[in-house]
Design a protein around this motif. Structure first.
Motif, PDB file in Angstrom:
ATOM      1  N   PRO A 172     -26.930  23.971  19.250  1.00  0.00           N
ATOM      2  CA  PRO A 172     -26.364  24.377  17.959  1.00  0.00           C
ATOM      3  C   PRO A 172     -26.909  25.739  17.543  1.00  0.00           C
ATOM      4  O   PRO A 172     -28.097  25.889  17.294  1.00  0.00           O
ATOM      5  CB  PRO A 172     -26.837  23.285  17.007  1.00  0.00           C
ATOM      6  CG  PRO A 172     -27.223  22.131  17.865  1.00  0.00           C
ATOM      7  CD  PRO A 172     -27.661  22.722  19.171  1.00  0.00           C
ATOM      8  N   ARG A 175     -17.188  29.546  13.326  1.00  0.00           N
ATOM      9  CA  ARG A 175     -18.531  28.971  13.286  1.00  0.00           C
ATOM     10  C   ARG A 175     -19.396  29.761  12.333  1.00  0.00           C
ATOM     11  O   ARG A 175     -19.191  30.951  12.136  1.00  0.00           O
ATOM     12  CB  ARG A 175     -19.142  28.994  14.672  1.00  0.00           C
ATOM     13  CG  ARG A 175     -18.173  28.387  15.660  1.00  0.00           C
ATOM     14  CD  ARG A 175     -18.859  27.707  16.777  1.00  0.00           C
ATOM     15  NE  ARG A 175     -17.843  27.023  17.568  1.00  0.00           N
ATOM     16  CZ  ARG A 175     -18.087  25.996  18.329  1.00  0.00           C
ATOM     17  NH1 ARG A 175     -19.300  25.509  18.388  1.00  0.00           N
ATOM     18  NH2 ARG A 175     -17.138  25.423  19.021  1.00  0.00           N
ATOM     19  N   SER A 191     -13.829  20.296  12.585  1.00  0.00           N
ATOM     20  CA  SER A 191     -15.249  20.069  12.305  1.00  0.00           C
ATOM     21  C   SER A 191     -15.451  18.777  11.523  1.00  0.00           C
ATOM     22  O   SER A 191     -16.488  18.128  11.635  1.00  0.00           O
ATOM     23  CB  SER A 191     -15.829  21.237  11.507  1.00  0.00           C
ATOM     24  OG  SER A 191     -15.597  22.441  12.176  1.00  0.00           O
ATOM     25  N   VAL A 192     -14.475  18.396  10.705  1.00  0.00           N
ATOM     26  CA  VAL A 192     -14.549  17.124   9.981  1.00  0.00           C
ATOM     27  C   VAL A 192     -14.204  15.980  10.928  1.00  0.00           C
ATOM     28  O   VAL A 192     -14.897  14.968  11.003  1.00  0.00           O
ATOM     29  CB  VAL A 192     -13.594  17.137   8.767  1.00  0.00           C
ATOM     30  CG1 VAL A 192     -13.476  15.741   8.170  1.00  0.00           C
ATOM     31  CG2 VAL A 192     -14.097  18.107   7.708  1.00  0.00           C
ATOM     32  N   ARG A 212     -14.475  15.749  14.065  1.00  0.00           N
ATOM     33  CA  ARG A 212     -15.505  15.516  15.087  1.00  0.00           C
ATOM     34  C   ARG A 212     -16.475  14.402  14.692  1.00  0.00           C
ATOM     35  O   ARG A 212     -16.930  13.630  15.521  1.00  0.00           O
ATOM     36  CB  ARG A 212     -16.278  16.824  15.347  1.00  0.00           C
ATOM     37  CG  ARG A 212     -17.502  16.685  16.239  1.00  0.00           C
ATOM     38  CD  ARG A 212     -17.105  16.313  17.648  1.00  0.00           C
ATOM     39  NE  ARG A 212     -18.256  16.060  18.509  1.00  0.00           N
ATOM     40  CZ  ARG A 212     -18.821  14.863  18.662  1.00  0.00           C
ATOM     41  NH1 ARG A 212     -18.356  13.832  17.988  1.00  0.00           N
ATOM     42  NH2 ARG A 212     -19.856  14.702  19.468  1.00  0.00           N
ATOM     43  N   TRP A 213     -16.813  14.336  13.408  1.00  0.00           N
ATOM     44  CA  TRP A 213     -17.843  13.390  12.979  1.00  0.00           C
ATOM     45  C   TRP A 213     -17.297  12.199  12.209  1.00  0.00           C
ATOM     46  O   TRP A 213     -18.027  11.285  11.867  1.00  0.00           O
ATOM     47  CB  TRP A 213     -18.898  14.127  12.134  1.00  0.00           C
ATOM     48  CG  TRP A 213     -19.412  15.324  12.853  1.00  0.00           C
ATOM     49  CD1 TRP A 213     -19.114  16.626  12.590  1.00  0.00           C
ATOM     50  CD2 TRP A 213     -20.281  15.345  13.993  1.00  0.00           C
ATOM     51  NE1 TRP A 213     -19.737  17.450  13.489  1.00  0.00           N
ATOM     52  CE2 TRP A 213     -20.457  16.689  14.358  1.00  0.00           C
ATOM     53  CE3 TRP A 213     -20.914  14.352  14.746  1.00  0.00           C
ATOM     54  CZ2 TRP A 213     -21.249  17.076  15.440  1.00  0.00           C
ATOM     55  CZ3 TRP A 213     -21.704  14.735  15.817  1.00  0.00           C
ATOM     56  CH2 TRP A 213     -21.860  16.086  16.154  1.00  0.00           C
ATOM     57  N   PRO A 273     -18.837  21.567   7.077  1.00  0.00           N
ATOM     58  CA  PRO A 273     -18.726  20.773   8.299  1.00  0.00           C
ATOM     59  C   PRO A 273     -18.791  21.680   9.519  1.00  0.00           C
ATOM     60  O   PRO A 273     -18.300  22.802   9.496  1.00  0.00           O
ATOM     61  CB  PRO A 273     -17.355  20.101   8.181  1.00  0.00           C
ATOM     62  CG  PRO A 273     -16.645  20.783   7.074  1.00  0.00           C
ATOM     63  CD  PRO A 273     -17.619  21.583   6.284  1.00  0.00           C
ATOM     64  N   SER A 274     -19.433  21.196  10.559  1.00  0.00           N
ATOM     65  CA  SER A 274     -19.626  22.015  11.750  1.00  0.00           C
ATOM     66  C   SER A 274     -19.342  21.179  12.988  1.00  0.00           C
ATOM     67  O   SER A 274     -19.627  19.989  13.031  1.00  0.00           O
ATOM     68  CB  SER A 274     -21.075  22.527  11.778  1.00  0.00           C
ATOM     69  OG  SER A 274     -21.442  22.837  13.104  1.00  0.00           O
ATOM     70  N   LEU A 275     -18.791  21.835  13.997  1.00  0.00           N
ATOM     71  CA  LEU A 275     -18.552  21.149  15.266  1.00  0.00           C
ATOM     72  C   LEU A 275     -19.853  20.797  15.962  1.00  0.00           C
ATOM     73  O   LEU A 275     -19.931  19.876  16.744  1.00  0.00           O
ATOM     74  CB  LEU A 275     -17.742  22.054  16.203  1.00  0.00           C
ATOM     75  CG  LEU A 275     -16.231  22.103  16.057  1.00  0.00           C
ATOM     76  CD1 LEU A 275     -15.673  23.082  17.078  1.00  0.00           C
ATOM     77  CD2 LEU A 275     -15.609  20.734  16.245  1.00  0.00           C
ATOM     78  N   ASP A 276     -20.890  21.581  15.647  1.00  0.00           N
ATOM     79  CA  ASP A 276     -22.099  21.508  16.456  1.00  0.00           C
ATOM     80  C   ASP A 276     -23.162  20.545  15.931  1.00  0.00           C
ATOM     81  O   ASP A 276     -24.073  20.185  16.631  1.00  0.00           O
ATOM     82  CB  ASP A 276     -22.727  22.903  16.582  1.00  0.00           C
ATOM     83  CG  ASP A 276     -21.702  23.918  17.042  1.00  0.00           C
ATOM     84  OD1 ASP A 276     -20.956  23.586  17.964  1.00  0.00           O
ATOM     85  OD2 ASP A 276     -21.637  25.009  16.469  1.00  0.00           O
ATOM     86  N   ARG A 277     -23.088  20.214  14.645  1.00  0.00           N
ATOM     87  CA  ARG A 277     -24.094  19.279  14.133  1.00  0.00           C
ATOM     88  C   ARG A 277     -23.435  18.281  13.207  1.00  0.00           C
ATOM     89  O   ARG A 277     -22.527  18.624  12.452  1.00  0.00           O
ATOM     90  CB  ARG A 277     -25.210  20.056  13.418  1.00  0.00           C
ATOM     91  CG  ARG A 277     -24.722  20.707  12.154  1.00  0.00           C
ATOM     92  CD  ARG A 277     -25.740  21.550  11.431  1.00  0.00           C
ATOM     93  NE  ARG A 277     -25.010  22.530  10.637  1.00  0.00           N
ATOM     94  CZ  ARG A 277     -24.549  22.293   9.421  1.00  0.00           C
ATOM     95  NH1 ARG A 277     -24.765  21.153   8.823  1.00  0.00           N
ATOM     96  NH2 ARG A 277     -23.843  23.198   8.767  1.00  0.00           N
TER      97      ARG A 277
END
Lengths: 336, 349
Positions: free
Chosen positions: B340, B262, B218-219, B221-222, A263-267
């Motif tokens: 990105p 990242r 990161s999880v 966020r989506w 999982p990524s913040l950017d995509r």
């Protein structure tokens, strides 16, 4: 010859098996890699891939029910796997040490932290008495514990997870070992704490030239600290490359799928998870272990064993279709 | 924005743990949760994020009725359900289900999957015999496991399979709200991806609402629609996920986001507080809870006065003395990468 002198840890053909109803079941097969002085090698893979078994084998530790079937682990040209237990006890902590996953269970709950650091120094006859006390305080300072005398006198349960892990790192570094093996050292810590621990490890590596084998399932954490990364699947190393190369141009389909799943913040995540199914150790084909889950597998992959081959400078992959799939992989990446 | 009554409304919740682990505990009387308010609508996911000890799990347990609430209210469809779980009607219990972080600890190792799923099916849906078995098979299908799993014991399952059984058990009650307490953190990324896909599908098909507790931004966020950021038991920022994840940030949110590792590795911007370390939480009880660690502290006002919630668009609220516009201009530069970085490196090689 010079290059060889700089290798702190050389592993060749390491094969470890566990006892099962059907006899000895290999969990690590033919693992080979080197870690040079001052280098951080990452060992990545999902649970059950054998990475922790590899980590413990570096210290000559066998996990219950397991057996080393073949291979050598050379630490300064001495084979750790051939050493008697008595020698291993002097080796561990002195020339190679371990930072395990859960600091709460690796510290003794009934002993103040400073005493535990002192024990390492006294056991390896580095210092004793007041000298050991002074040295332990220095070590606690070295790992960034702000109030070292306070930390010295505290019991583990009086500290946060991040502080406990710093104490464990102080113990691991107390005897200035050449190699430190870290098994998921930041898993379970907050992101801000993880950030600080990773920074500390980089500083210690730069300062003392310690070689590190950093085992983790967390590719984003590995990206922060590793010079090179080896990716394991079903007990085998399937790809090794410099960190930047691995993330920018993964050549093994498993590496690619694993990276896509992070999982990524950017995509946003891919609508269809890139890695389907799960690893079934009992259903491995005789050929490539990843074939049953591989989006690019041919029928022949399941019956053709794959070995790591050099495909670039310092870049190895165990997929016979890497060249053929290279363009295809990238075309797919762009299509997403 | 929200015409009908929310599914869940938590209002000014305060939870204080008595005693603490002993006389050594420095902040014995500090509330674990202090003045927390939020709402969740049907089909919505609210994420609670924050460091360990920020009160995330305590909130879930208070909603479930597992900890004593000092003050405040928990309402389900407008009905007050504050109070311990044993005082709740079976129907209220059915509507709110909790899935724990560690399936190893929450599944009885001596019970088969069928036995594990049977309990809620018989208690909440009064099913027996063949009907119960059929319902259990359907639940397994919901979490993408086949009927052969009914006879298995937890030890014969992988971590991901166990977590899916735990989710199936929660679904057996046909809940409206699922409290997910770090349910992904013990799972591999590939299994995480399939559990996330499962949660999304269930929400789409049944309008299930989630209180999703996670430290993995990161999880979140989506997956989440809205996010509440907790620090020391208090909400410091709340809003739609797209608003919370872009400037202006609460300084604490900013710090959390900067610390997320990242894949491009190299960037690894220091969190603003990297030098501050884990400092004292707050200098005075009446001040901002984050004052002691805040890299953007402006002065004595931070210690002396609790900051106001600044209301921005669409329910986005930041609790800080610094005006939101000023925060935004301070934060626009470093926090969000323009493009990105991962995709950029992929195409350049």
């Amino acid at each position: 010859m010079n290059a060889a002198a700089r290798e702190a840890l050389t592993v060749s053909g390491l094969t470890v098996a566990y006892r099962s109803d059907a006899g000895w079941l290999p969990v690590v097969e033919e693992a080979s890699f080197t870690v040079r002085e001052g280098e951080v090698l990452g060992l990545a893979g999902e649970s059950g891939c054998g990475k922790t078994t590899v980590a413990y084998a570096m210290l000559g530790e066998r996990r219950p029910g397991s057996r080393v079937m073949a291979g050598t682990v050379l630490l300064e040209s001495q084979d750790v796997l051939a050493m008697p237990e008595r020698d291993l006890q002097l080796l561990r902590g002195a020339r190679i040490s371990m930072v395990p996953q859960n600091p709460a269970t690796s510290l003794t709950p009934t002993m103040i932290c400073g005493r535990q650091v002192m024990e390492v120094l006294e056991y390896h006859r580095i210092a004793a008495g007041t000298a050991a006390r002074r040295r332990a305080l220095e070590l606690l300072e070295e790992v960034g514990l702000r109030d070292a005398p306070g930390a010295f006198a505290r019991y583990p349960h009086q500290m946060s997870g991040g502080q406990q892990q710093r104490v464990v790192i102080a113990m691991a570094l107390a005897a200035r070992p050449r190699v430190v093996v870290l098994d998921e050292p930041t898993t379970g810590l907050d992101v801000t704490t993880q950030w600080r621990i990773l920074r500390l490890l980089r500083q210690l590596r730069d300062r003392f030239g310690t070689a590190m084998l950093y085992v983790s399932h967390d590719l984003a954490a590995l990206a922060q600290i590793c010079d090179r990364i080896a990716v394991m699947y079903a007990g085998r190393i399937v790809e090794v490359a410099a960190t930047r190369v691995l993330f920018a141009a993964p050549r093994h389909p498993y590496t690619r799928a694993l990276l896509a799943a992070v999982p990524s913040l950017d995509r946003p995540p891919e609508a269809e998870p890139a890695l389907k199914g799960s690893l079934r150790r009992d259903e491995l084909p005789p050929g490539c272990p990843f074939a049953p889950r591989c989006a690019f597998a041919l029928p022949a992959c399941a019956v053709t064993p794959q070995a790591l081959v050099a495909i670039g400078v310092g870049h190895e992959a165990a997929c016979w279709r890497w060249r053929e799939l290279d363009g295809g992989l990238r075309a797919l990446a762009h299509a997403d | 924005m929200r015409p009908e009554r929310p599914l869940l409304a938590v209002d000014d919740l305060v939870v204080v743990y008595r005693g603490g682990p002993g006389w050594l505990w420095p902040i014995r009387h500090a509330p674990a949760v202090n003045g927390v308010s939020f709402e969740i609508s049907s089909g919505e996911t609210l994420a609670l994020v924050g460091e360990s000890g920020s009160g995330k799990s305590t909130i879930a347990r208070a909603v479930e009725g597992l900890v004593r609430i000092c003050s405040g209210a928990v309402r389900l469809h407008g009905e007050n359900v504050t109070g311990p779980v044993r005082g709740r009607t079976p129907d209220t219990k059915r509507r709110i289900q909790l899935v724990f972080q560690n399936p190893d600890g929450s599944l009885n190792p001596r019970h088969s999957v069928l036995t594990i799923l049977s309990r809620p099916l018989s208690i909440f849906r009064r099913l027996r015999g063949a009907h119960l078995r059929q319902a259990a098979i359907e639940l397994l299908a919901d979490v993408q496991l086949d009927a052969s799993y009914l006879a298995r014991m937890p030890a014969q399952l992988s971590g991901g399979e166990r977590q899916r059984v735990a989710i199936a058990r929660a679904l057996a009650a046909e809940p409206e709200l699922l409290l997910c307490d770090e349910i992904l953190s013990a799972l591999d990324v590939s299994v995480q991806a399939s559990v996330i896909a499962l949660l999304r599908r269930l929400q789409r098909e049944r309008g299930l609402a989630y209180l999703f507790i996670s430290h993995d931004l990161s999880v979140v966020r989506w997956l989440a629609h809205r996010v509440a950021v907790l620090f020391r038991g208090e909400i410091c920022e709340q809003g739609r996920v797209e608003d919370v994840f872009q400037p202006p940030f609460h300084p604490y949110t900013e710090m959390l986001l900067a610390a997320v590792p990242r894949l491009d590795g190299g960037s690894m911007a220091p969190p603003p507080s990297a030098t501050t370390g884990a400092g004292p939480e707050r200098t005075r009880a009446e001040g901002c809870p984050f004052a002691g660690r805040c890299p953007r502290r402006i002065g004595p006002i931070c210690d002396a006065e609790g900051p106001p919630f600044q209301q921005l668009r669409d329910g986005h609220a930041i609790r800080c003395h610094i005006p939101a516009g000023e925060l935004a201009s301070l934060q626009t530069e470093p926090a969000m990468p323009a493009a990105p970085a991962f995709a950029a490196t992929t195409s350049s090689v």
